[in-house]
Scaffold this active site. Sequence first.
Site, PDB file in Angstrom:
ATOM      1  N   GLU A  11      -4.477  25.488   8.929  1.00  0.00           N
ATOM      2  CA  GLU A  11      -3.081  25.243   8.519  1.00  0.00           C
ATOM      3  C   GLU A  11      -2.876  25.505   7.024  1.00  0.00           C
ATOM      4  O   GLU A  11      -3.722  25.168   6.200  1.00  0.00           O
ATOM      5  CB  GLU A  11      -2.729  23.787   8.842  1.00  0.00           C
ATOM      6  N   ALA A  46      10.060  18.672   4.954  1.00  0.00           N
ATOM      7  CA  ALA A  46      10.937  17.649   5.520  1.00  0.00           C
ATOM      8  C   ALA A  46      12.400  18.068   5.380  1.00  0.00           C
ATOM      9  O   ALA A  46      12.821  18.579   4.341  1.00  0.00           O
ATOM     10  CB  ALA A  46      10.702  16.321   4.804  1.00  0.00           C
ATOM     11  N   GLY A 102       9.537  15.812  12.410  1.00  0.00           N
ATOM     12  CA  GLY A 102       9.523  15.853  10.954  1.00  0.00           C
ATOM     13  C   GLY A 102       9.909  14.506  10.384  1.00  0.00           C
ATOM     14  O   GLY A 102      10.274  13.575  11.111  1.00  0.00           O
ATOM     15  N   ASP A 103       9.797  14.411   9.073  1.00  0.00           N
ATOM     16  CA  ASP A 103      10.176  13.170   8.395  1.00  0.00           C
ATOM     17  C   ASP A 103      11.539  13.337   7.763  1.00  0.00           C
ATOM     18  O   ASP A 103      11.961  14.449   7.440  1.00  0.00           O
ATOM     19  CB  ASP A 103       9.133  12.811   7.329  1.00  0.00           C
ATOM     20  N   TYR A 139      -1.196  11.418  17.567  1.00  0.00           N
ATOM     21  CA  TYR A 139      -1.666  10.457  16.565  1.00  0.00           C
ATOM     22  C   TYR A 139      -2.714   9.508  17.150  1.00  0.00           C
ATOM     23  O   TYR A 139      -2.372   8.453  17.690  1.00  0.00           O
ATOM     24  CB  TYR A 139      -0.465   9.655  16.019  1.00  0.00           C
ATOM     25  N   HIS A 260      -8.450  21.868  14.291  1.00  0.00           N
ATOM     26  CA  HIS A 260      -7.414  22.473  13.446  1.00  0.00           C
ATOM     27  C   HIS A 260      -7.658  21.969  12.028  1.00  0.00           C
ATOM     28  O   HIS A 260      -7.577  20.764  11.772  1.00  0.00           O
ATOM     29  CB  HIS A 260      -6.044  22.020  13.958  1.00  0.00           C
TER      30      HIS A 260
HETATM   31  P1  FAD Z   1       7.981  12.521  17.349  1.00  0.00           P
HETATM   32  O1  FAD Z   1       7.018  12.969  18.372  1.00  0.00           O
HETATM   33  O2  FAD Z   1       9.434  12.764  17.614  1.00  0.00           O
HETATM   34  O3  FAD Z   1       7.723  10.949  17.147  1.00  0.00           O
HETATM   35  C1  FAD Z   1       8.242  10.247  16.015  1.00  0.00           C
HETATM   36  C2  FAD Z   1       8.204   8.746  16.268  1.00  0.00           C
HETATM   37  O4  FAD Z   1       9.232   8.376  17.178  1.00  0.00           O
HETATM   38  C3  FAD Z   1       6.919   8.198  16.902  1.00  0.00           C
HETATM   39  O5  FAD Z   1       6.732   6.905  16.389  1.00  0.00           O
HETATM   40  C4  FAD Z   1       7.203   8.180  18.387  1.00  0.00           C
HETATM   41  O6  FAD Z   1       6.466   7.189  19.063  1.00  0.00           O
HETATM   42  C5  FAD Z   1       8.708   7.888  18.416  1.00  0.00           C
HETATM   43  N1  FAD Z   1       9.410   8.672  19.439  1.00  0.00           N
HETATM   44  C6  FAD Z   1       9.142   9.932  19.840  1.00  0.00           C
HETATM   45  N2  FAD Z   1      10.046  10.365  20.744  1.00  0.00           N
HETATM   46  C7  FAD Z   1      10.933   9.347  20.907  1.00  0.00           C
HETATM   47  C8  FAD Z   1      12.107   9.185  21.691  1.00  0.00           C
HETATM   48  N3  FAD Z   1      12.524  10.187  22.471  1.00  0.00           N
HETATM   49  N4  FAD Z   1      12.781   8.001  21.614  1.00  0.00           N
HETATM   50  C9  FAD Z   1      12.341   7.009  20.807  1.00  0.00           C
HETATM   51  N5  FAD Z   1      11.222   7.109  20.022  1.00  0.00           N
HETATM   52  C10 FAD Z   1      10.532   8.252  20.069  1.00  0.00           C
HETATM   53  N6  FAD Z   1       5.748  17.025   8.831  1.00  0.00           N
HETATM   54  C11 FAD Z   1       6.546  17.909   8.207  1.00  0.00           C
HETATM   55  O7  FAD Z   1       7.503  17.501   7.516  1.00  0.00           O
HETATM   56  N7  FAD Z   1       6.323  19.263   8.291  1.00  0.00           N
HETATM   57  C12 FAD Z   1       5.303  19.781   9.028  1.00  0.00           C
HETATM   58  O8  FAD Z   1       5.146  20.990   9.098  1.00  0.00           O
HETATM   59  C13 FAD Z   1       4.436  18.863   9.708  1.00  0.00           C
HETATM   60  N8  FAD Z   1       3.421  19.307  10.465  1.00  0.00           N
HETATM   61  C14 FAD Z   1       2.649  18.413  11.160  1.00  0.00           C
HETATM   62  C15 FAD Z   1       1.636  18.907  11.984  1.00  0.00           C
HETATM   63  C16 FAD Z   1       0.816  18.031  12.695  1.00  0.00           C
HETATM   64  C17 FAD Z   1      -0.275  18.585  13.584  1.00  0.00           C
HETATM   65  C18 FAD Z   1       1.007  16.620  12.567  1.00  0.00           C
HETATM   66  C19 FAD Z   1       0.116  15.663  13.307  1.00  0.00           C
HETATM   67  C20 FAD Z   1       2.033  16.125  11.757  1.00  0.00           C
HETATM   68  C21 FAD Z   1       2.867  17.008  11.057  1.00  0.00           C
HETATM   69  N9  FAD Z   1       3.910  16.562  10.249  1.00  0.00           N
HETATM   70  C22 FAD Z   1       4.703  17.464   9.582  1.00  0.00           C
HETATM   71  C23 FAD Z   1       4.190  15.135  10.129  1.00  0.00           C
HETATM   72  C24 FAD Z   1       5.290  14.693  11.132  1.00  0.00           C
HETATM   73  O9  FAD Z   1       6.473  15.397  10.884  1.00  0.00           O
HETATM   74  C25 FAD Z   1       5.532  13.210  10.989  1.00  0.00           C
HETATM   75  O10 FAD Z   1       4.410  12.494  11.423  1.00  0.00           O
HETATM   76  C26 FAD Z   1       6.800  12.710  11.659  1.00  0.00           C
HETATM   77  O11 FAD Z   1       7.022  11.369  11.207  1.00  0.00           O
HETATM   78  C27 FAD Z   1       6.747  12.669  13.188  1.00  0.00           C
HETATM   79  O12 FAD Z   1       6.874  13.908  13.759  1.00  0.00           O
HETATM   80  P2  FAD Z   1       6.562  14.091  15.324  1.00  0.00           P
HETATM   81  O13 FAD Z   1       6.898  15.454  15.697  1.00  0.00           O
HETATM   82  O14 FAD Z   1       5.239  13.552  15.660  1.00  0.00           O
HETATM   83  O15 FAD Z   1       7.690  13.076  15.921  1.00  0.00           O
END
Ligand code: FAD
Length: 283
Positions: A11, A46, A102-103, A139, A260
């Site tokens: 990455e 983000a 994303g955050d 996670y 990865h």
């Molecule tokens: P989600 O899968 O949507 O989950 C977010 C939270 O909400 C979790 O606590 C989950 O339990 C809960 N949740 C999920 N779906 C629902 C639903 N439908 N209803 C209610 N609650 C729900 N960040 C960046 O800004 N840019 C990047 O390029 C980036 N790349 C990453 C790559 C990897 C491999 C990883 C592991 C993380 C990356 N991150 C990146 C960090 C990530 O964006 C953050 O951890 C973010 O807070 C969560 O993204 P997610 O896609 O896991 O969210």
Amino acid sequence: MSDIKQRISCEFFPPKTEAGIAKLLADVTPVLNALGPEFFSVTYGAGGSTRDSTMGVVSAIRDLGIDVAPHLSFGGDDENAVADLLEAYRAKGVKRLVALRGDIPSGTGGKAQSVYANELVAFIRKTTGDHFNIEVAAYPEIHPESKSYDSDIHFLKAKFDAGANSAITQYFYTVEAYFYFLDQCAAAGIDKPIYAGIMPITNFANLKRFSTNCGAEIPRWICQRMDAYGDDQESIGKFGLEVVTQLCQTLLDSGAPGIHFYTMNQVEPTRQLFQHLGLTQSS
Ligand code: FAD
């Protein structure tokens, strides 16, 4: 030739300056690519803050003939903007994506809404069918905002049910947490690969700070050793390499589907791991 069968990927993040981008493309990408990873991925800031630079780096890596997966989230964008971006990636010959919620960017006062990753995966499938291989985030030590261990696995399953092909984990240093997580995912009916995200240890102070925010745990024994090294970067690097090599070796020997590497755009830490693990194409 290495006899490792598992998938290895790397990455990058899009550098902020033209000089940084030039260095990534000329000095880092070719060297790491020569080690033979299956693909590179490029993160997305983000709130979509790196939309153009992520696209620029992805396009440039595609132009080198290398397989690359842009990370993508809705950020502040609407469906039309995301659909346009997907089309642009498809036109560039991109076949993989890493789909994320994303955050929420800082400075939005907590008011911004973000689209969960399962909804983004469903949108990608709706607009582009099966064109993209979609990775999502997982996670093993549980997402920091998650209500419970089980709910996090429930929402990971929702991402697979929406059409994701595989997942990449947040980095971790406790191998048992990863394999326990795989077992729990399997018990919840997830049958897709969950690749281990691995962060080489280089700048320990930064890693500690970052880990607090993203919910990754650094075991006490590693912190104790690192703290004792103080400013001795050479010892920190040596011990970090030893710990992460052992972690990766255990993962590969114990059936993880692949690794990865979070390269942080640096050649050496990842190259050394490839070499110590015998992953290089020429080893
Ligand atoms: P989600 O899968 O949507 O989950 C977010 C939270 O909400 C979790 O606590 C989950 O339990 C809960 N949740 C999920 N779906 C629902 C639903 N439908 N209803 C209610 N609650 C729900 N960040 C960046 O800004 N840019 C990047 O390029 C980036 N790349 C990453 C790559 C990897 C491999 C990883 C592991 C993380 C990356 N991150 C990146 C960090 C990530 O964006 C953050 O951890 C973010 O807070 C969560 O993204 P997610 O896609 O896991 O969210």
